[in-house]
Motif scaffolding. Structure first.
Motif, short mmCIF file in Angstrom:
data_model
loop_
_atom_site.label_atom_id
_atom_site.label_comp_id
_atom_site.label_asym_id
_atom_site.label_seq_id
_atom_site.Cartn_x
_atom_site.Cartn_y
_atom_site.Cartn_z
N MET A 65 43.67 38.39 45.30
CA MET A 65 43.53 38.26 43.85
C MET A 65 42.24 38.91 43.40
N LEU A 66 42.33 39.75 42.39
CA LEU A 66 41.15 40.43 41.85
C LEU A 66 40.67 39.73 40.59
N ILE A 67 39.36 39.50 40.51
CA ILE A 67 38.77 38.94 39.29
C ILE A 67 37.55 39.76 38.91
N ASP A 68 37.12 39.61 37.67
CA ASP A 68 35.89 40.27 37.24
C ASP A 68 34.69 39.58 37.87
N ARG A 69 33.74 40.37 38.30
CA ARG A 69 32.50 39.83 38.83
C ARG A 69 31.45 39.84 37.74
N LEU A 70 30.76 38.73 37.60
CA LEU A 70 29.67 38.63 36.63
C LEU A 70 28.34 38.77 37.35
N PRO A 71 27.42 39.60 36.82
CA PRO A 71 26.15 39.85 37.52
C PRO A 71 25.34 38.60 37.80
N ASP A 72 25.52 37.55 36.99
CA ASP A 72 24.71 36.35 37.19
C ASP A 72 25.32 35.37 38.19
N LYS A 73 26.47 35.74 38.77
CA LYS A 73 27.13 34.87 39.73
C LYS A 73 26.83 35.33 41.16
N ALA A 74 26.40 34.39 41.97
CA ALA A 74 26.14 34.68 43.39
C ALA A 74 27.39 34.38 44.21
N LEU A 75 27.36 34.80 45.45
CA LEU A 75 28.50 34.58 46.35
C LEU A 75 28.86 33.10 46.42
N ALA A 76 27.86 32.24 46.52
CA ALA A 76 28.12 30.81 46.62
C ALA A 76 28.80 30.26 45.38
N ASP A 77 28.52 30.85 44.23
CA ASP A 77 29.15 30.40 42.98
C ASP A 77 30.65 30.62 43.03
N TYR A 78 31.07 31.77 43.54
CA TYR A 78 32.50 32.05 43.64
C TYR A 78 33.15 31.15 44.68
N GLY A 79 32.45 30.85 45.74
CA GLY A 79 32.97 29.91 46.71
C GLY A 79 33.23 28.55 46.10
N ARG A 80 32.28 28.10 45.26
CA ARG A 80 32.45 26.79 44.60
C ARG A 80 33.60 26.83 43.61
N LEU A 81 33.72 27.88 42.83
CA LEU A 81 34.76 27.97 41.82
C LEU A 81 36.16 27.94 42.44
N PHE A 82 36.31 28.55 43.60
CA PHE A 82 37.64 28.66 44.20
C PHE A 82 37.80 27.78 45.43
N GLY A 132 31.87 44.57 37.94
CA GLY A 132 32.84 45.11 38.87
C GLY A 132 33.93 44.08 39.12
N ARG A 133 34.72 44.31 40.14
CA ARG A 133 35.80 43.39 40.47
C ARG A 133 35.66 42.98 41.94
N ILE A 134 35.98 41.73 42.21
CA ILE A 134 35.92 41.24 43.58
C ILE A 134 37.26 40.63 43.97
N ARG A 135 37.50 40.64 45.27
CA ARG A 135 38.74 40.07 45.81
C ARG A 135 38.49 38.63 46.22
N ILE A 182 39.74 30.47 35.31
CA ILE A 182 40.85 31.09 34.57
C ILE A 182 40.32 32.21 33.68
N LYS A 183 39.17 32.00 33.09
CA LYS A 183 38.61 33.02 32.20
C LYS A 183 38.20 34.26 32.99
N LEU A 184 37.68 34.09 34.19
CA LEU A 184 37.32 35.24 35.01
C LEU A 184 38.56 36.09 35.33
N LEU A 185 39.67 35.42 35.61
CA LEU A 185 40.90 36.13 35.95
C LEU A 185 41.45 36.89 34.75
N ASN A 186 41.20 36.37 33.56
CA ASN A 186 41.76 36.98 32.35
C ASN A 186 40.75 37.78 31.55
N ALA A 187 39.58 38.02 32.14
CA ALA A 187 38.51 38.68 31.38
C ALA A 187 38.91 40.06 30.89
N ARG A 188 39.71 40.77 31.65
CA ARG A 188 40.06 42.14 31.27
C ARG A 188 41.37 42.23 30.50
N SER A 189 42.10 41.13 30.42
CA SER A 189 43.39 41.18 29.72
C SER A 189 43.25 40.67 28.31
#
Length: 393
Positions: free
Chosen positions: A1-18, A40-43, A74-81
């Motif tokens: 799954m591809l989502i938008d990456r936000l510059p203020d989010k660290a790797l650990a933040d994405y781990g917590r979110l998902f 950018g986009r991250i997997r 959910i907002k990260l997944l839909n950021a570009r749509s």
């Protein structure tokens, strides 16, 4: 799954979110992406995406509040749509079931389909082509994990043992589910195994032979294949590669002994050693892989007999005896120290490296084993797979 990456989010933040181990997200993306200041986009591994049409009165926020994810996810997944007139949004779906089905007539086309599905959902699985068969079909390797310990499994050295490929792929899928669901394996956290062990899988060593058994000769090969097969058009008993060479009699571990005593002396559906060791491209690919990867242990899946072989010429290490006891305990299979056989992949690996090597004869009956045995064989060898994967020796 591809989502938008936000510059203020660290790797650990994405781990917590998902609810994922950050190391799995890191391994699914380019190493430096989290150091960049731009977006950018991250997997995100372990997820698929589905479209959802908002009902009257619903908003993205209201739908997100009903899901087991933070609204921000959910907002990260839909950021570009942009929500269209149909008011469609994208929703993440955690993979909770296998994305492949190994319990089928597992040919090379099905393997390629399943590799695509696995790497789509689990992008930390790395695939590469280690060589090509006589007919130019890719011989695939999967790698999972980034540890210093290297464990290798393979299947379908023999064409009519194709059921081993489906079983091995389902075992791999089970491990991937355990990783993304933060489970334990034999008392050890799956992520700890991922960080300490690099798992190598070659699910189909002999794609030409497997396809011959399951689908018959390819265009242009009918005359040659039937001639090698003694004029018979039933290829269900074929073990060799498409040229009639038994790939598990191809390795330079007393190959000369097998050449002298094995019959036949020319291409055949089974048992022909070839004119020299490593004459076949499939055997060369496996030998090169072993030399270059320096595996700590190898396990080859064959059929049939509900037993396994773990020694060769007294060159196996002492720890092999302990591993064999555990394999036997976990599977119910009979542990056989040595048999009067040479030139196999396991034999050569032990001879050259002095490390543990095993040939596991799955199931019992007449090859090719029927798919009705699949579930039992899977349960029998599950413990072998998990023990080899998770235990350090």
């Amino acid at each position: 799954m591809l989502i938008d990456r936000l510059p203020d989010k660290a790797l650990a933040d994405y781990g917590r979110l998902f609810c994922l181990q950050p190391e799995l997200i890191r391994a699914s993306n380019d190493f430096d992406i989290f150091k960049e200041k731009k977006g950018g986009r991250i997997r995100i591994p372990g997820f698929t995406v589905k479209r959802y049409s908002l009902k009257k009165g619903e908003t993205l926020d209201s739908v997100a509040s009903l899901l087991p994810f933070e609204t921000e996810t959910i907002k990260l997944l839909n950021a570009r749509s942009r929500i269209s007139n149909e008011r469609c949004i994208l929703l993440p779906c955690r993979a909770t079931a296998p994305v492949l089905i190994g319990r089928t007539k597992y040919c090379s086309n099905i393997l390629e389909r399943d590799l695509e599905a696995l790497t789509e959902v689990y992008p930390f699985v790395k695939t590469s082509v280690i060589g090509r068969s006589v007919l130019g079909k890719p011989i695939w390797e999967l790698k999972i994990g980034n540890g210093h310990r290297k464990v290798h499994f393979n299947a379908s050295f023999h064409a009519n043992e194709w059921i081993t490929s489906g079983i091995l792929m389902e075992l791999v899928n089970m491990y991937l589910l355990a990783l993304c669901d933060n489970r334990t394996i034999l008392g050890e956290e799956a992520i700890s195994i991922f960080e300490s062990t690099e798992l190598s899988i070659v699910p189909m060593v002999n794609p030409d032979g497997v396809d011959l058994v399951l689908h018959g000769p390819p265009p242009g090969m009918w005359e040659l294949a039937t001639a090698i097969n003694g004029g018979k058009t039933d290829f269900s008993g074929w073990k060799a590669n498409i040229r009639g060479v038994d790939l598990n009699n191809q390795f330079p571990a007393n190959w000369e002994i097998e050449k002298e005593r094995k019959e036949p002396k020319s291409p055949a559906p089974r048992d022909f050693t070839g004119t020299s060791p490593l004459s076949e491209p499939e055997a060369i690919a496996m030998a090169n892989l072993s030399v270059n990867s320096r595996f700590d242990m190898v396990v080859a899946f064959h059929t049939q007999g509900q037993e396994f072989y773990w020694g060769y010429g007294g060159k196996e290490p002492a720890v092999s005896s302990y591993i064999a006891e555990e394999f036997s305990r976990l599977s119910g299979y009979r542990a056989v120290h040595t048999i009067d056989s040479h030139a196999g992949f396991k034999d050569w690996f032990i001879q050259e490296n002095g490390r543990p090597g095993f040939t596991i004869e799955l199931g019992k009956g007449i090859n090719p084993l029927p798919l009705s045995q699949f579930n039992k064989v899977y349960r029998d060898v599950l413990g072998i797979f998990l023990f080899a994967l998770g235990k350090s020796f």
